[in-house]
Scaffold this motif. Structure first.
Motif, PDB file in Angstrom:
ATOM      1  N   ASP A  29      17.135 -37.935 -25.801  1.00 56.84           N
ATOM      2  CA  ASP A  29      17.992 -38.896 -25.095  1.00 56.84           C
ATOM      3  C   ASP A  29      17.680 -38.920 -23.608  1.00 56.84           C
ATOM      4  OD1 ASP A  29      19.236 -39.593 -27.429  1.00 56.84           O
ATOM      5  OD2 ASP A  29      20.998 -38.305 -27.112  1.00 56.84           O
ATOM      6  N   LEU A  30      17.495 -37.740 -23.028  1.00 60.75           N
ATOM      7  CA  LEU A  30      17.189 -37.662 -21.599  1.00 60.75           C
ATOM      8  C   LEU A  30      15.826 -38.268 -21.304  1.00 60.75           C
ATOM      9  CD1 LEU A  30      17.832 -36.666 -18.734  1.00 60.75           C
ATOM     10  CD2 LEU A  30      16.755 -34.509 -19.366  1.00 60.75           C
ATOM     11  N   ARG A  31      14.838 -37.927 -22.122  1.00 64.22           N
ATOM     12  CA  ARG A  31      13.468 -38.378 -21.891  1.00 64.22           C
ATOM     13  C   ARG A  31      13.331 -39.884 -22.018  1.00 64.22           C
ATOM     14  NH1 ARG A  31       9.371 -39.008 -25.339  1.00 64.22           N
ATOM     15  NH2 ARG A  31      10.557 -38.076 -27.027  1.00 64.22           N
ATOM     16  N   THR A  32      14.099 -40.486 -22.894  1.00 64.52           N
ATOM     17  CA  THR A  32      13.993 -41.934 -23.094  1.00 64.52           C
ATOM     18  C   THR A  32      14.972 -42.721 -22.229  1.00 64.52           C
ATOM     19  OG1 THR A  32      15.490 -41.771 -24.985  1.00 64.52           O
ATOM     20  CG2 THR A  32      13.127 -41.694 -25.437  1.00 64.52           C
ATOM     21  N   SER A  33      15.792 -42.041 -21.448  1.00 62.69           N
ATOM     22  CA  SER A  33      16.762 -42.765 -20.628  1.00 62.69           C
ATOM     23  C   SER A  33      16.065 -43.419 -19.436  1.00 62.69           C
ATOM     24  CB  SER A  33      17.861 -41.822 -20.144  1.00 62.69           C
ATOM     25  OG  SER A  33      17.367 -40.977 -19.128  1.00 62.69           O
ATOM     26  N   ARG A  34      16.739 -44.378 -18.826  1.00 66.49           N
ATOM     27  CA  ARG A  34      16.185 -45.087 -17.677  1.00 66.49           C
ATOM     28  C   ARG A  34      16.188 -44.209 -16.433  1.00 66.49           C
ATOM     29  NH1 ARG A  34      18.864 -50.688 -17.029  1.00 66.49           N
ATOM     30  NH2 ARG A  34      16.846 -51.689 -17.167  1.00 66.49           N
ATOM     31  N   ALA A  35      16.994 -43.169 -16.414  1.00 68.81           N
ATOM     32  CA  ALA A  35      17.112 -42.312 -15.235  1.00 68.81           C
ATOM     33  C   ALA A  35      16.067 -41.198 -15.221  1.00 68.81           C
ATOM     34  CB  ALA A  35      18.507 -41.698 -15.181  1.00 68.81           C
ATOM     35  N   PHE A  36      15.326 -41.030 -16.313  1.00 76.76           N
ATOM     36  CA  PHE A  36      14.383 -39.907 -16.392  1.00 76.76           C
ATOM     37  C   PHE A  36      13.332 -39.926 -15.280  1.00 76.76           C
ATOM     38  CE2 PHE A  36      10.702 -37.679 -18.269  1.00 76.76           C
ATOM     39  CZ  PHE A  36      11.282 -36.434 -18.421  1.00 76.76           C
ATOM     40  N   PRO A  37      12.678 -41.068 -14.978  1.00 80.13           N
ATOM     41  CA  PRO A  37      11.705 -41.056 -13.877  1.00 80.13           C
ATOM     42  C   PRO A  37      12.324 -40.653 -12.543  1.00 80.13           C
ATOM     43  CG  PRO A  37      11.432 -43.025 -15.188  1.00 80.13           C
ATOM     44  CD  PRO A  37      12.672 -42.359 -15.678  1.00 80.13           C
ATOM     45  N   ALA A  38      13.562 -41.088 -12.306  1.00 78.24           N
ATOM     46  CA  ALA A  38      14.216 -40.721 -11.050  1.00 78.24           C
ATOM     47  C   ALA A  38      14.515 -39.226 -11.009  1.00 78.24           C
ATOM     48  CB  ALA A  38      15.506 -41.515 -10.897  1.00 78.24           C
ATOM     49  N   ILE A  39      14.900 -38.674 -12.146  1.00 75.46           N
ATOM     50  CA  ILE A  39      15.176 -37.234 -12.197  1.00 75.46           C
ATOM     51  C   ILE A  39      13.896 -36.446 -11.940  1.00 75.46           C
ATOM     52  CG2 ILE A  39      15.870 -35.353 -13.734  1.00 75.46           C
ATOM     53  CD1 ILE A  39      17.771 -37.402 -15.089  1.00 75.46           C
ATOM     54  N   VAL A  40      12.817 -36.830 -12.612  1.00 68.96           N
ATOM     55  CA  VAL A  40      11.541 -36.127 -12.429  1.00 68.96           C
ATOM     56  C   VAL A  40      11.060 -36.292 -10.992  1.00 68.96           C
ATOM     57  CG1 VAL A  40       9.112 -36.096 -13.116  1.00 68.96           C
ATOM     58  CG2 VAL A  40      10.886 -36.295 -14.845  1.00 68.96           C
ATOM     59  N   GLY A  41      11.185 -37.497 -10.448  1.00 65.35           N
ATOM     60  CA  GLY A  41      10.775 -37.728  -9.060  1.00 65.35           C
ATOM     61  C   GLY A  41      11.600 -36.908  -8.090  1.00 65.35           C
ATOM     62  N   GLY A  42      12.895 -36.812  -8.342  1.00 66.00           N
ATOM     63  CA  GLY A  42      13.754 -35.999  -7.478  1.00 66.00           C
ATOM     64  C   GLY A  42      13.383 -34.536  -7.512  1.00 66.00           C
ATOM     65  N   LEU A  43      13.111 -34.026  -8.730  1.00 67.47           N
ATOM     66  CA  LEU A  43      12.710 -32.617  -8.840  1.00 67.47           C
ATOM     67  C   LEU A  43      11.364 -32.374  -8.163  1.00 67.47           C
ATOM     68  CD1 LEU A  43      13.788 -31.867 -12.518  1.00 67.47           C
ATOM     69  CD2 LEU A  43      14.873 -31.064 -10.418  1.00 67.47           C
ATOM     70  N   ALA A  44      10.431 -33.302  -8.344  1.00 63.41           N
ATOM     71  CA  ALA A  44       9.118 -33.150  -7.696  1.00 63.41           C
ATOM     72  C   ALA A  44       9.272 -33.220  -6.182  1.00 63.41           C
ATOM     73  CB  ALA A  44       8.162 -34.233  -8.192  1.00 63.41           C
ATOM     74  N   GLY A  45      10.095 -34.136  -5.696  1.00 62.58           N
ATOM     75  CA  GLY A  45      10.318 -34.242  -4.252  1.00 62.58           C
ATOM     76  C   GLY A  45      10.963 -32.983  -3.697  1.00 62.58           C
ATOM     77  N   ALA A  46      11.910 -32.427  -4.446  1.00 62.68           N
ATOM     78  CA  ALA A  46      12.545 -31.190  -3.990  1.00 62.68           C
ATOM     79  C   ALA A  46      11.540 -30.051  -3.941  1.00 62.68           C
ATOM     80  CB  ALA A  46      13.710 -30.835  -4.912  1.00 62.68           C
ATOM     81  N   ALA A  47      10.679 -29.960  -4.960  1.00 71.12           N
ATOM     82  CA  ALA A  47       9.669 -28.899  -4.977  1.00 71.12           C
ATOM     83  C   ALA A  47       8.693 -29.054  -3.816  1.00 71.12           C
ATOM     84  CB  ALA A  47       8.921 -28.914  -6.310  1.00 71.12           C
ATOM     85  N   ILE A  48       8.267 -30.280  -3.549  1.00 75.60           N
ATOM     86  CA  ILE A  48       7.350 -30.519  -2.439  1.00 75.60           C
ATOM     87  C   ILE A  48       8.035 -30.208  -1.113  1.00 75.60           C
ATOM     88  CG2 ILE A  48       6.103 -32.330  -1.200  1.00 75.60           C
ATOM     89  CD1 ILE A  48       5.501 -33.563  -3.967  1.00 75.60           C
ATOM     90  N   GLY A  49       9.304 -30.592  -0.999  1.00 80.56           N
ATOM     91  CA  GLY A  49      10.054 -30.287   0.225  1.00 80.56           C
ATOM     92  C   GLY A  49      10.171 -28.799   0.474  1.00 80.56           C
ATOM     93  N   VAL A  50      10.447 -28.036  -0.582  1.00 82.73           N
ATOM     94  CA  VAL A  50      10.544 -26.574  -0.429  1.00 82.73           C
ATOM     95  C   VAL A  50       9.190 -26.009  -0.018  1.00 82.73           C
ATOM     96  CG1 VAL A  50      10.881 -24.427  -1.723  1.00 82.73           C
ATOM     97  CG2 VAL A  50      12.510 -26.298  -1.975  1.00 82.73           C
ATOM     98  N   ALA A  51       8.115 -26.509  -0.635  1.00 80.73           N
ATOM     99  CA  ALA A  51       6.781 -26.020  -0.283  1.00 80.73           C
ATOM    100  C   ALA A  51       6.449 -26.326   1.176  1.00 80.73           C
ATOM    101  CB  ALA A  51       5.736 -26.649  -1.207  1.00 80.73           C
ATOM    102  N   ILE A  52       6.790 -27.518   1.636  1.00 80.32           N
ATOM    103  CA  ILE A  52       6.529 -27.881   3.037  1.00 80.32           C
ATOM    104  C   ILE A  52       7.351 -27.015   3.979  1.00 80.32           C
ATOM    105  CG2 ILE A  52       6.841 -29.728   4.731  1.00 80.32           C
ATOM    106  CD1 ILE A  52       5.947 -31.689   2.572  1.00 80.32           C
ATOM    107  N   MET A  53       8.595 -26.748   3.598  1.00 78.65           N
ATOM    108  CA  MET A  53       9.433 -25.881   4.443  1.00 78.65           C
ATOM    109  C   MET A  53       8.837 -24.487   4.548  1.00 78.65           C
ATOM    110  SD  MET A  53      13.278 -27.077   3.315  1.00 78.65           S
ATOM    111  CE  MET A  53      13.925 -25.486   3.658  1.00 78.65           C
ATOM    112  N   ILE A  54       8.345 -23.951   3.443  1.00 72.15           N
ATOM    113  CA  ILE A  54       7.738 -22.615   3.467  1.00 72.15           C
ATOM    114  C   ILE A  54       6.501 -22.609   4.342  1.00 72.15           C
ATOM    115  CG2 ILE A  54       6.543 -20.911   2.037  1.00 72.15           C
ATOM    116  CD1 ILE A  54       8.548 -21.612  -0.192  1.00 72.15           C
ATOM    117  N   ILE A  55       5.659 -23.636   4.185  1.00 73.56           N
ATOM    118  CA  ILE A  55       4.429 -23.700   4.988  1.00 73.56           C
ATOM    119  C   ILE A  55       4.767 -23.857   6.462  1.00 73.56           C
ATOM    120  CG2 ILE A  55       2.405 -25.125   5.451  1.00 73.56           C
ATOM    121  CD1 ILE A  55       2.301 -25.668   2.415  1.00 73.56           C
TER     122      ILE A  55
END
Length: 150
Positions: A29-55
């Motif tokens: 249900d989650l994978r086929t929902s319309r919000a899934f790309p936004a969720i994945v994008g948000g998680l990826a953005g958060a991970a990149i943000g944390v990596a940039i903060m560490i660097i």
């Protein structure tokens, strides 16, 4: 009666606490929902943000000056820098610099000439095609029949 609670405890311990089928359905249900790309994008953005903060944190720390040399016991040793050797220079360039610049210049000139040749050949080919498409087709010549041998 003492054995009864043990069987209940054993059964409770063996029962899975999470129903795998329900989890699979929830994931689908989650994978086929319309919000899934936004969720994945948000998680990826958060991970990149944390990596940039560490660097950025690592880069912002003051640099520790480490000695450039150590003796045999591991103690730091002062390093004496020798001045650069006096070399023959032309307009501030050494002979090695001039050779390198000449090599780069000759290579670039060859590449430019090759590109110009390819462009000239391409334009000539396009011009021939344009001329050939505007001309009427050549007339079909009648070939006389071959003479009969006796």
């Amino acid at each position: 009666m003492a054995s009864e609670p043990k069987t209940n405890q054993t059964q409770m311990a063996l029962e899975p606490t999470i129903n795998q089928t329900e989890m699979d359905m929830a994931w689908d249900d989650l994978r086929t929902s319309r919000a899934f790309p936004a969720i994945v994008g948000g998680l990826a953005g958060a991970a990149i943000g944390v990596a940039i903060m560490i660097i950025a944190n690592r880069l912002a720390k003051p640099k520790k000056s480490l000695p450039l040399a150590y003796d045999g016991s591991g103690n730091p040793v002062n390093v004496v820098y020798l001045p650069a050797q006096n070399q023959f220079r032309i307009l501030g360039f050494t002979v090695g610099d001039i050779v390198t610049l000449a090599t780069v210049g000759v290579t670039m000139a060859r590449q430019i000439r090759e590109m110009q040749r390819e462009q000239a050949a391409q334009s000539a080919l396009e011009e021939e095609r344009a001329v050939a498409s505007t001309l009427p087709p050549p007339p079909v010549e009648q070939i006389p029949p071959a003479p009969k041998k006796n």
